[in-house]
Design an enzyme around this catalytic site. Structure first.
Site, PDB file in Angstrom:
ATOM      1  N   ASP A 192       0.831  -1.195   0.000  1.00 30.69           N
ATOM      2  CA  ASP A 192       0.000   0.000   0.000  1.00 30.69           C
ATOM      3  C   ASP A 192       0.872   1.255   0.000  1.00 30.69           C
ATOM      4  O   ASP A 192       0.582   2.232  -0.705  1.00 30.69           O
ATOM      5  CB  ASP A 192      -0.904  -0.027   1.230  1.00 30.69           C
ATOM      6  CG  ASP A 192      -1.737   1.233   1.368  1.00 30.69           C
ATOM      7  OD1 ASP A 192      -2.628   1.443   0.532  1.00 30.69           O
ATOM      8  OD2 ASP A 192      -1.492   2.005   2.311  1.00 30.69           O
TER       9      ASP A 192
ATOM     10  N   GLU B 104      -1.871  -5.364  -3.694  1.00 35.04           N
ATOM     11  CA  GLU B 104      -0.898  -4.584  -2.934  1.00 35.04           C
ATOM     12  C   GLU B 104       0.205  -5.478  -2.386  1.00 35.04           C
ATOM     13  O   GLU B 104       1.377  -5.085  -2.356  1.00 35.04           O
ATOM     14  CB  GLU B 104      -1.610  -3.844  -1.807  1.00 35.04           C
ATOM     15  CG  GLU B 104      -2.492  -2.707  -2.290  1.00 35.04           C
ATOM     16  CD  GLU B 104      -3.265  -2.016  -1.191  1.00 35.04           C
ATOM     17  OE1 GLU B 104      -3.771  -0.905  -1.431  1.00 35.04           O
ATOM     18  OE2 GLU B 104      -3.369  -2.591  -0.083  1.00 35.04           O
TER      19      GLU B 104
END
Length: 229
Positions: free
Chosen positions: A49, A121
């Site tokens: 992320d 991610e």
């Protein structure tokens, strides 16, 4: 570590050949199938992320040096939100190579938006750990290229546009009401109405997340408003 033909094909679609393929395996391992010796992808998701966020912030900052923070922030949010990550994951066929427990698989885990976004991610983090930031950045920019080109359209979504219109007219923010829900848990179908203080309203229904149906309802009301002016 030797990986399967499916994972090799996924790596090819991703555009990165792993020197440490065990990182890719971990990135694709959901908590429903993890064990003490087979960790899940949650820690990688946390890191990925941040890798994605830095790459997008840098790309936006460089692409438009005259943009203010107020202009950059919604563009950034549009590029890193879960719906965008899930869409990229679908384009890569990530759901087909996820490692899931039986219950998660039976409940449609390979199609769940949040699960796909998290796994993507994690994959980005795996690339970062395998070959460094520049390698991860290259993968991200390759798969987000078209979205970077059209980010102005994506940044001001229908819900935002409707709220801004309502505020300009001195109204309260639009109200979204779920009027029905049907279908199984892994593929729910919602009907959602959006209403304004003026009494104007519109509805939308379909499969997907509540947020996506709210967006459709907002767009329907915007279209209605435009046709009346």
């Amino acid at each position: 570590m030797k990986i399967s033909a499916e994972l090799s094909a996924f790596s090819l679609r991703l555009g990165h050949e792993f020197a440490r393929p065990e990182l890719l395996v971990r990135a694709l391992t959901h908590g429903s199938i993890s064990t003490a010796t087979r960790p899940d992808n949650q820690r990688l998701e946390f890191l990925g992320d941040r890798v994605l966020g830095l790459t997008m912030a840098e790309a936006l900052f460089s692409a438009d040096r005259a943009a203010t923070e107020g202009q950059l922030a919604p563009r950034y949010n549009a590029l890193v939100k879960g719906e965008t990550c899930a869409a990229v994951a679908r384009e890569l066929g990530l759901g087909d190579v996820l490692k899931l427990g039986r219950s998660e698989m039976m409940s449609g885990g390979r199609r769940k938006e949040a699960l796909l976004a998290d796994a993507l991610e994690a994959v980005l983090a795996a690339v970062y750990l395998d070959a460094g930031f520049e390698a991860a950045r290259a993968v991200i920019l390759r798969h987000w290229a078209s979205r970077l080109d059209s980010v102005d359209d994506d940044a001001r979504d229908a819900k935002t546009a409707l709220q801004e219109w309502a505020q300009a007219k001195g109204m309260s923010p639009p109200r979204y009401v779920q009027t029905s829900r049907s279908g199984p848990d892994h593929a729910p179908e919602f009907e959602i109405a959006v209403r304004l203080d003026s009494g104007q309203e519109a509805t939308a229904s379909g499969k997907g997340t509540k947020r996506s149906i709210e967006q459709a309802a907002a767009q329907a009301l915007l279209d209605q408003i435009e046709s009346e002016t």
